[in-house]
Design a protein around this motif. Structure first.
Motif, PDB file in Angstrom:
ATOM      1  N   PRO A  85       0.799  -1.239   0.000  1.00  0.00           N
ATOM      2  CA  PRO A  85       0.000   0.000   0.000  1.00  0.00           C
ATOM      3  C   PRO A  85       0.828   1.284   0.000  1.00  0.00           C
ATOM      4  CG  PRO A  85      -0.363  -1.282   2.012  1.00  0.00           C
ATOM      5  CD  PRO A  85       0.477  -2.119   1.131  1.00  0.00           C
ATOM      6  N   LEU A  86       2.083   1.206   0.476  1.00  0.00           N
ATOM      7  CA  LEU A  86       2.937   2.410   0.511  1.00  0.00           C
ATOM      8  C   LEU A  86       3.242   2.935  -0.893  1.00  0.00           C
ATOM      9  CD1 LEU A  86       5.753   1.689   3.155  1.00  0.00           C
ATOM     10  CD2 LEU A  86       3.739   3.086   3.433  1.00  0.00           C
ATOM     11  N   LEU A  87       3.193   2.032  -1.872  1.00  0.00           N
ATOM     12  CA  LEU A  87       3.586   2.417  -3.231  1.00  0.00           C
ATOM     13  C   LEU A  87       2.662   3.464  -3.839  1.00  0.00           C
ATOM     14  CD1 LEU A  87       4.605  -1.025  -4.780  1.00  0.00           C
ATOM     15  CD2 LEU A  87       6.056   0.689  -3.712  1.00  0.00           C
ATOM     16  N   ALA A  88       1.440   3.533  -3.340  1.00  0.00           N
ATOM     17  CA  ALA A  88       0.466   4.472  -3.916  1.00  0.00           C
ATOM     18  C   ALA A  88       0.864   5.925  -3.693  1.00  0.00           C
ATOM     19  CB  ALA A  88      -0.910   4.202  -3.321  1.00  0.00           C
ATOM     20  N   PHE A  89       1.643   6.178  -2.630  1.00  0.00           N
ATOM     21  CA  PHE A  89       1.942   7.585  -2.332  1.00  0.00           C
ATOM     22  C   PHE A  89       3.424   7.853  -2.036  1.00  0.00           C
ATOM     23  CE2 PHE A  89       0.152   5.321   1.260  1.00  0.00           C
ATOM     24  CZ  PHE A  89       1.141   5.440   2.205  1.00  0.00           C
ATOM     25  N   THR A  90       4.266   6.818  -2.116  1.00  0.00           N
ATOM     26  CA  THR A  90       5.696   7.035  -1.905  1.00  0.00           C
ATOM     27  C   THR A  90       6.306   7.481  -3.231  1.00  0.00           C
ATOM     28  OG1 THR A  90       5.712   5.353  -0.199  1.00  0.00           O
ATOM     29  CG2 THR A  90       7.846   5.950  -1.088  1.00  0.00           C
ATOM     30  N   HIS A  91       6.978   8.643  -3.213  1.00  0.00           N
ATOM     31  CA  HIS A  91       7.434   9.222  -4.475  1.00  0.00           C
ATOM     32  C   HIS A  91       8.784   8.710  -4.972  1.00  0.00           C
ATOM     33  CE1 HIS A  91       4.547  12.737  -5.158  1.00  0.00           C
ATOM     34  NE2 HIS A  91       3.957  11.813  -4.426  1.00  0.00           N
ATOM     35  N   ALA A  92       9.594   8.169  -4.101  1.00  0.00           N
ATOM     36  CA  ALA A  92      10.894   7.671  -4.566  1.00  0.00           C
ATOM     37  C   ALA A  92      10.957   6.153  -4.377  1.00  0.00           C
ATOM     38  CB  ALA A  92      12.018   8.363  -3.829  1.00  0.00           C
ATOM     39  N   ALA A  93       9.832   5.487  -4.642  1.00  0.00           N
ATOM     40  CA  ALA A  93       9.787   4.034  -4.446  1.00  0.00           C
ATOM     41  C   ALA A  93      10.656   3.302  -5.467  1.00  0.00           C
ATOM     42  CB  ALA A  93       8.350   3.547  -4.545  1.00  0.00           C
ATOM     43  N   ASN A  94      10.994   4.005  -6.541  1.00  0.00           N
ATOM     44  CA  ASN A  94      11.801   3.375  -7.596  1.00  0.00           C
ATOM     45  C   ASN A  94      13.296   3.642  -7.410  1.00  0.00           C
ATOM     46  OD1 ASN A  94      11.527   6.084  -8.052  1.00  0.00           O
ATOM     47  ND2 ASN A  94      11.521   5.908 -10.270  1.00  0.00           N
ATOM     48  N   LYS A  95      13.684   3.910  -6.177  1.00  0.00           N
ATOM     49  CA  LYS A  95      15.108   4.147  -5.895  1.00  0.00           C
ATOM     50  C   LYS A  95      15.548   3.261  -4.740  1.00  0.00           C
ATOM     51  CE  LYS A  95      15.177   8.994  -7.263  1.00  0.00           C
ATOM     52  NZ  LYS A  95      15.137  10.361  -6.759  1.00  0.00           N
ATOM     53  N   ILE A  96      16.791   2.833  -4.807  1.00  0.00           N
ATOM     54  CA  ILE A  96      17.326   2.126  -3.637  1.00  0.00           C
ATOM     55  C   ILE A  96      17.612   3.174  -2.554  1.00  0.00           C
ATOM     56  CG2 ILE A  96      18.257   0.105  -4.855  1.00  0.00           C
ATOM     57  CD1 ILE A  96      21.019   1.600  -4.647  1.00  0.00           C
ATOM     58  N   ALA A  97      17.921   2.709  -1.356  1.00  0.00           N
ATOM     59  CA  ALA A  97      18.073   3.634  -0.214  1.00  0.00           C
ATOM     60  C   ALA A  97      19.025   4.780  -0.529  1.00  0.00           C
ATOM     61  CB  ALA A  97      18.583   2.863   0.989  1.00  0.00           C
TER      62      ALA A  97
END
Lengths: 371, 172
Positions: free
Chosen positions: A130-142
């Motif tokens: 569910p975090l993916l819906a609003f996390t803006h840098a989900a396509n980045k490693i830490a």
């Protein structure tokens, strides 16, 4: 009079907290009851309100500094003021100006929930989270240092799997570091003015107590390192200095200052701490100015150098430039807030707004000094 | 007219274009090759990085990376007629393969959605098969390896390549 100021300030902070909820992301299902879409559909009004709020923040900041200079405010009253500020802004919506707090939670979840290495696996790889819906840098490693990721285990685990509890436990975590840093600023300076300059600075307050940025943790650790070095505890000072680097890497630029202090300690020579803070501020200003190499200048990066420049308030050019930066960087959000796009004139406007006021202040003081 | 169209369709059906399995998956560049000093350090790094890639998805990434790397290494070595080294590299590529499936199974057991990983794996395997089929055409079926002061060995390259293809074709 002072009571009235504190009352007005509290009321203003309360209104600002309510205002922050106008920015609730439409995809943030956990706060769907708070979603109004107002900030996205009434951009002009939102921008005017935000700009006015920043102006009010700075008016109060000026009043508090004035009270400090005139010795009309004591340590206890400052503590009350800070407690009120933190208590009210703790409840503000943290992603009003930046989505970083969601990235912190997502990165923490990758490690502590999914038990994967966040430097290898991106949050986006967990399809259906569910975090993916609003996390803006989900396509980045830490993006952050390992010590920060380890520390986030505490607020993450305290969230007990509930997103809202996790979100606010992250905020609480940052609030604690804010108070610890304020305490260190007091211990290092032993003066009320640096304390007010730092602790009640609108940029420090908004980026730390509202947005919950981790820069305060990095600064706390480096100040703690200097504090321990001042007490001649070289080993502990070194440990905390390294830990500071392992939060967000920027304090790596302070290695020359750190080595200079250690060398002076070993040689049993005195240390001019004002020089140390002044040099640290300049080096962190360099780190701040170099940040576009990695991505772009973000307002909260100013915490890196203003924390040090407020420790040496007698360096007037640095002090006023820092305050000007605090003001202009908070207005850096305005072009996007108004246009709703990062393209077109927005990047240019952001740079103009961010650099013109500090550049003018800087030039004014340089010319004034020459005359 | 209708007969002509029918005839053309039949021709298309009878003589379809021969096409190899194709995938958009991109294999890595060839890295350092065996024999150089840096290669030994690279092997050490590879072994150590296994622990860096902890977690089910991390292990999936690591093993897929390894199987890709050694396939490219085998292809490059075969092209330079280094058959023994190429043969070993291909076996190494196969060696990492079961670990990929194992890490996926583990991820599934841990309630992780593996649908995207399965797509990646399928694409990777298509690219592997494409590469292996070309390799099969370009390399001799067997090669007699004659080491100094030791008995000669026959390398059954064709069988090894075919086995590698079969392993990859059997991906669920």
């Amino acid at each position: 009079m002072k009571k009235l100021i504190i009352l007005l300030y509290s009321a203003f902070l309360f209104l600002f907290t309510i205002f922050s909820y106008l920015f609730v992301d439409p995809n943030l299902s956990y706060l769907k009851d708070f979603y109004s879409g107002f900030a996205f559909s009434n951009r002009l009004l939102t921008t005017i309100s935000y700009t006015t709020a920043i102006l009010i923040f700075f008016i109060f900041y000026g009043i508090f500094i004035y009270l400090g200079v005139k010795k009309k405010i004591n340590l206890k009253e400052i503590f009350v003021l800070l407690s009120i500020t933190a208590a009210i802004l703790f409840f503000s919506y943290p992603a009003m100006l930046s989505y970083d707090i969601f990235n912190y939670i997502a990165t923490s979840k990758v490690l502590f929930f999914y038990q994967e290495n966040p430097y290898v696996v991106m949050p986006i790889e967990f399809v259906g989270d569910p975090l993916l819906a609003f996390t803006h840098a989900a396509n980045k490693i830490a993006l952050y240092g390992p010590f920060w990721i380890l520390l986030t285990g505490m607020p993450y685990l305290l969230g007990f799997g509930n997103f809202i509890v996790t979100l606010f436990s992250f905020k609480l975590f940052i609030v604690i570091f804010y108070f610890l840093t304020v305490f260190l600023v007091w211990k290092l300076s032993k003066k009320i003015i640096p304390l007010i300059l730092f602790a009640l600075n609108p940029l420090v307050i908004i980026e730390t107590l509202v947005s919950g940025h981790n820069d305060i943790v990095m600064i706390f650790l480096v100040l703690l390192s200097f504090f321990l070095l001042a007490k001649k505890k070289i080993f502990l000072g070194t440990i905390f200095f390294i830990l500071s680097i392992l939060i967000k890497y920027s304090t790596i630029l302070l290695i020359p200052v750190f080595l200079y202090v250690v060398w002076r300690l070993i040689k049993n020579k005195g240390i001019d701490w004002e020089k140390v803070y002044f040099s640290s501020s300049l080096l962190m200003l360099v780190a701040f100015l170099l940040s576009p190499i990695r991505e772009e200048i973000y307002p909260w990066y100013a915490i890196w150098f203003i924390s040090f420049s407020f420790l040496v308030p007698n360096k007037k050019i640095l002090l006023y430039t820092s305050i000007a930066f605090s003001f202009s960087l908070l207005l850096r959000y305005v072009p996007y807030m108004f246009t709703g796009t990062y393209m077109g004139q927005t990047p240019f406007m952001k740079e103009i707004i961010s650099f013109i006021p500090p550049a003018l202040v800087f030039l004014y003081y340089v010319i004034k000094k020459k005359i | 007219m209708a007969f002509r169209i029918f005839f053309i369709i039949i021709l298309f059906l009878l003589f379809p274009q021969v096409s190899l399995a194709q995938s958009n998956y991109v294999l890595p560049y060839p890295s350092g090759m065996p024999g150089s000093l840096s290669y030994k350090f690279h092997l050490l790094y590879e072994n150590a990085s296994r622990y860096w890639y902890f977690g089910d998805f991390g292990q999936f990434d690591y093993n897929l990376k390894m199987t890709d790397k050694y396939l490219v290494e085998a292809k490059t070595l075969f092209e330079y007629k280094q058959y023994l080294l190429g043969y070993k590299a291909l076996k190494k590529s196969d060696f990492y393969f079961p670990n990929i499936l194992f890490s996926l199974a583990k991820a599934k057991n841990n309630n992780k959605d593996i649908s995207q990983k399965k797509i990646i794996l399928k694409q990777a395997m298509l690219k592997h098969i494409e590469t292996l089929e070309r390799m099969e055409v370009d390399t001799p079926d067997t090669f007699n390896w004659q080491p100094e002061k030791a008995l000669p060995t026959t390398l059954d390259i064709k069988t090894t390549i075919e086995r590698a293809i079969n392993i990859r074709k059997n991906v669920p």
